[in-house]
Design a protein around this motif. Structure first.
Motif, PDB file in Angstrom:
ATOM      1  N   GLN A 189       0.828  -1.208   0.000  1.00 43.65           N
ATOM      2  CA  GLN A 189       0.000   0.000   0.000  1.00 43.65           C
ATOM      3  C   GLN A 189       0.864   1.261   0.000  1.00 43.65           C
ATOM      4  N   ARG A 190       1.913   1.297   0.823  1.00 43.06           N
ATOM      5  CA  ARG A 190       2.782   2.475   0.865  1.00 43.06           C
ATOM      6  C   ARG A 190       3.451   2.722  -0.474  1.00 43.06           C
ATOM      7  N   ARG A 191       3.755   1.656  -1.187  1.00 40.04           N
ATOM      8  CA  ARG A 191       4.445   1.790  -2.464  1.00 40.04           C
ATOM      9  C   ARG A 191       3.496   1.909  -3.654  1.00 40.04           C
ATOM     10  N   ALA A 192       2.192   1.784  -3.405  1.00 39.76           N
ATOM     11  CA  ALA A 192       1.214   1.710  -4.496  1.00 39.76           C
ATOM     12  C   ALA A 192       1.628   0.603  -5.464  1.00 39.76           C
ATOM     13  N   ALA A 193       2.063  -0.519  -4.888  1.00 40.06           N
ATOM     14  CA  ALA A 193       2.570  -1.645  -5.675  1.00 40.06           C
ATOM     15  C   ALA A 193       1.601  -2.804  -5.631  1.00 40.06           C
ATOM     16  N   GLY A 194       1.753  -3.716  -6.575  1.00 36.07           N
ATOM     17  CA  GLY A 194       0.990  -4.949  -6.538  1.00 36.07           C
ATOM     18  C   GLY A 194       1.548  -5.864  -5.469  1.00 36.07           C
ATOM     19  N   LEU A 195       0.699  -6.797  -5.014  1.00 34.54           N
ATOM     20  CA  LEU A 195       1.123  -7.791  -4.028  1.00 34.54           C
ATOM     21  C   LEU A 195       0.941  -9.176  -4.635  1.00 34.54           C
ATOM     22  N   ARG A 196       2.055  -9.874  -4.789  1.00 34.33           N
ATOM     23  CA  ARG A 196       2.030 -11.239  -5.301  1.00 34.33           C
ATOM     24  C   ARG A 196       2.164 -12.190  -4.107  1.00 34.33           C
ATOM     25  N   VAL A 197       1.222 -13.107  -3.953  1.00 31.18           N
ATOM     26  CA  VAL A 197       1.203 -14.009  -2.808  1.00 31.18           C
ATOM     27  C   VAL A 197       1.498 -15.420  -3.291  1.00 31.18           C
ATOM     28  N   VAL A 198       2.540 -16.035  -2.707  1.00 31.95           N
ATOM     29  CA  VAL A 198       2.994 -17.352  -3.150  1.00 31.95           C
ATOM     30  C   VAL A 198       2.815 -18.360  -2.017  1.00 31.95           C
ATOM     31  N   HIS A 199       2.134 -19.464  -2.335  1.00 37.03           N
ATOM     32  CA  HIS A 199       2.001 -20.567  -1.383  1.00 37.03           C
ATOM     33  C   HIS A 199       2.435 -21.850  -2.058  1.00 37.03           C
ATOM     34  N   GLY A 200       3.369 -22.565  -1.431  1.00 38.97           N
ATOM     35  CA  GLY A 200       3.827 -23.837  -1.985  1.00 38.97           C
ATOM     36  C   GLY A 200       3.099 -25.007  -1.344  1.00 38.97           C
ATOM     37  N   TRP A 201       2.764 -26.015  -2.134  1.00 48.77           N
ATOM     38  CA  TRP A 201       2.033 -27.164  -1.599  1.00 48.77           C
ATOM     39  C   TRP A 201       2.463 -28.440  -2.331  1.00 48.77           C
ATOM     40  N   SER A 202       2.169 -29.564  -1.719  1.00 50.01           N
ATOM     41  CA  SER A 202       2.409 -30.862  -2.342  1.00 50.01           C
ATOM     42  C   SER A 202       1.370 -31.841  -1.819  1.00 50.01           C
ATOM     43  N   LEU A 203       1.147 -32.919  -2.562  1.00 47.53           N
ATOM     44  CA  LEU A 203       0.190 -33.925  -2.118  1.00 47.53           C
ATOM     45  C   LEU A 203       0.686 -34.601  -0.845  1.00 47.53           C
ATOM     46  N   PRO A 204      -0.199 -34.924   0.070  1.00 46.06           N
ATOM     47  CA  PRO A 204       0.219 -35.627   1.296  1.00 46.06           C
ATOM     48  C   PRO A 204       0.900 -36.939   0.948  1.00 46.06           C
ATOM     49  N   ALA A 205       1.924 -37.298   1.723  1.00 43.35           N
ATOM     50  CA  ALA A 205       2.664 -38.536   1.476  1.00 43.35           C
ATOM     51  C   ALA A 205       1.757 -39.759   1.566  1.00 43.35           C
ATOM     52  N   SER A 206       0.661 -39.652   2.329  1.00 43.22           N
ATOM     53  CA  SER A 206      -0.248 -40.783   2.502  1.00 43.22           C
ATOM     54  C   SER A 206      -0.958 -41.161   1.208  1.00 43.22           C
ATOM     55  N   ARG A 207      -0.964 -40.211   0.249  1.00 42.96           N
ATOM     56  CA  ARG A 207      -1.639 -40.513  -1.024  1.00 42.96           C
ATOM     57  C   ARG A 207      -0.833 -41.476  -1.881  1.00 42.96           C
ATOM     58  N   GLY A 208       0.472 -41.549  -1.634  1.00 43.96           N
ATOM     59  CA  GLY A 208       1.307 -42.501  -2.360  1.00 43.96           C
ATOM     60  C   GLY A 208       1.781 -41.986  -3.710  1.00 43.96           C
ATOM     61  N   TYR A 209       2.721 -42.747  -4.308  1.00 44.72           N
ATOM     62  CA  TYR A 209       3.318 -42.334  -5.585  1.00 44.72           C
ATOM     63  C   TYR A 209       2.283 -42.312  -6.709  1.00 44.72           C
ATOM     64  N   GLY A 210       1.387 -43.277  -6.684  1.00 47.21           N
ATOM     65  CA  GLY A 210       0.394 -43.337  -7.754  1.00 47.21           C
ATOM     66  C   GLY A 210      -0.486 -42.117  -7.786  1.00 47.21           C
ATOM     67  N   ALA A 211      -0.826 -41.607  -6.591  1.00 49.23           N
ATOM     68  CA  ALA A 211      -1.676 -40.421  -6.532  1.00 49.23           C
ATOM     69  C   ALA A 211      -0.970 -39.216  -7.140  1.00 49.23           C
ATOM     70  N   ALA A 212       0.344 -39.174  -6.949  1.00 50.13           N
ATOM     71  CA  ALA A 212       1.100 -38.035  -7.475  1.00 50.13           C
ATOM     72  C   ALA A 212       1.049 -37.995  -8.999  1.00 50.13           C
ATOM     73  N   MET A 213       0.827 -39.177  -9.617  1.00 53.18           N
ATOM     74  CA  MET A 213       0.755 -39.236 -11.071  1.00 53.18           C
ATOM     75  C   MET A 213      -0.667 -39.045 -11.591  1.00 53.18           C
ATOM     76  N   ASP A 214      -1.640 -38.939 -10.700  1.00 55.74           N
ATOM     77  CA  ASP A 214      -3.047 -38.791 -11.072  1.00 55.74           C
ATOM     78  C   ASP A 214      -3.327 -37.315 -11.342  1.00 55.74           C
ATOM     79  N   VAL A 215      -3.433 -36.943 -12.613  1.00 57.01           N
ATOM     80  CA  VAL A 215      -3.627 -35.542 -12.985  1.00 57.01           C
ATOM     81  C   VAL A 215      -4.926 -34.996 -12.411  1.00 57.01           C
TER      82      VAL A 215
END
Length: 304
Positions: A189-215
């Motif tokens: 706000q002070r800079r009259a600038a945009g704010l880019r918000v970044v959140h990193g995530w990954s599938l829970p390990a309990s889902r397994g390798y196969g779930a990671a390949m499920d688009v």
């Protein structure tokens, strides 16, 4: 009146930090406090270790006063309306800055560059302060310039008269931290600038390798994460309606994405938890990665 404190030791990075702090203090209409700390019990190099070096304390004190005076004069020329104060302490730099930061709204420190690799190298003093100070801490690298915070003009020329680059916020939806989010919105706000918000995530390990390949499953999970991110930010967008917010829910650790975003940012904002680790305060892997490799200044904000 609020105060912004900057640690000064005469190094290029501390002088760059002082320049950044002066610009920030001017934006906030705050007092700028320049602080230099040193241990008043110097010793000569072994084999004569343990014998105080005659006159060393007086020499160090004279040099410190000259450094503070010259830096104050230089900044006053550039920011004539800014109130600038100085303080030199006989304590170790960490102790001196911890004490000075107690009454400050923000502590600003310099960070050494990584040579041929762009970014920040957090030294022992800076890391100790980041982990322990109860106020937000901003780390500034030696070659940081005012023009780096701004977009180039239409011809591609560097300028301080153009709009600011984005403020970038790294957010953890499990521990978002109101103080961290507030700091980022206020900075944008002070800079009259945009704010880019970044959140990193990954599938829970309990889902397994196969779930990671499920688009389909990945897309479903991504949709839920984006929804949670939007919900977490909605109250803040209502408080700061003039801030243009862009949300990014990215796969993997947010650290790598924040480092990438820092190449085109005015400021990176990350949080720090208040819990203690076995060997000191814990700043978290994302914050640590950003401190080591970010190009832009980095604000580390302790959680409430």
């Amino acid at each position: 009146m609020s105060t912004i404190t900057v640690g000064l030791d005469g190094s290029p990075q501390s002088l760059a930090a002082a320049d950044w702090a002066a610009r920030e203090a001017e934006q906030r209409e705050a007092v700028l406090l320049l602080v230099h700390g040193w241990d008043q019990t110097p010793y000569v190099h072994p084999p004569l270790g343990g014998i105080p070096a005659p006159g060393a304390v007086d020499t160090q004190g004279t040099w410190a006063k000259s450094l503070l005076r010259q830096t104050r004069s230089r900044l006053a020329d550039r920011h004539p309306a800014l109130r600038i104060e100085t303080e030199h302490s006989g304590d170790h730099p960490v102790a001196a800055l911890l004490a000075a930061a107690e009454d400050a709204d923000l502590l600003v420190l310099g960070s050494r560059g990584l040579g041929t690799v762009a970014g920040l190298l957090v030294g022992s003093v800076a890391l100790a302060l980041v982990a322990r100070v109860e106020r937000p801490v901003v780390l500034v690298r030696a070659d940081e310039r005012a023009v780096d915070e701004h977009l180039p003009d239409a011809s591609g020329t560097e300028s301080t008269g153009t709009p600011y680059r984005d403020v970038v916020l790294g957010i953890d939806l499990e521990q978002p931290g109101e103080s961290v989010i507030r700091f980022a919105f206020e900075a944008a706000q002070r800079r009259a600038a945009g704010l880019r918000v970044v959140h990193g995530w990954s599938l829970p390990a309990s889902r397994g390798y196969g779930a990671a390949m499920d688009v389909g499953l990945n897309e479903e999970q991504a949709g839920l994460i984006r929804q949670r991110l939007t919900q977490a930010l909605r109250p803040w967008q209502e408080k700061f309606p003039g801030v243009d917010v862009r949300e990014q829910a990215v796969i993997g650790s947010a650290g790598r994405h924040l480092v990438q975003a820092s190449r085109d940012a005015a400021l990176i904002v990350v949080g720090r938890t208040n819990r203690r680790a076995a060997v000191g305060s814990h700043i978290g892997p994302v914050t640590h990665a950003v401190l080591q490799h970010a190009v832009a200044p980095v604000a580390v904000v302790p959680h409430d």
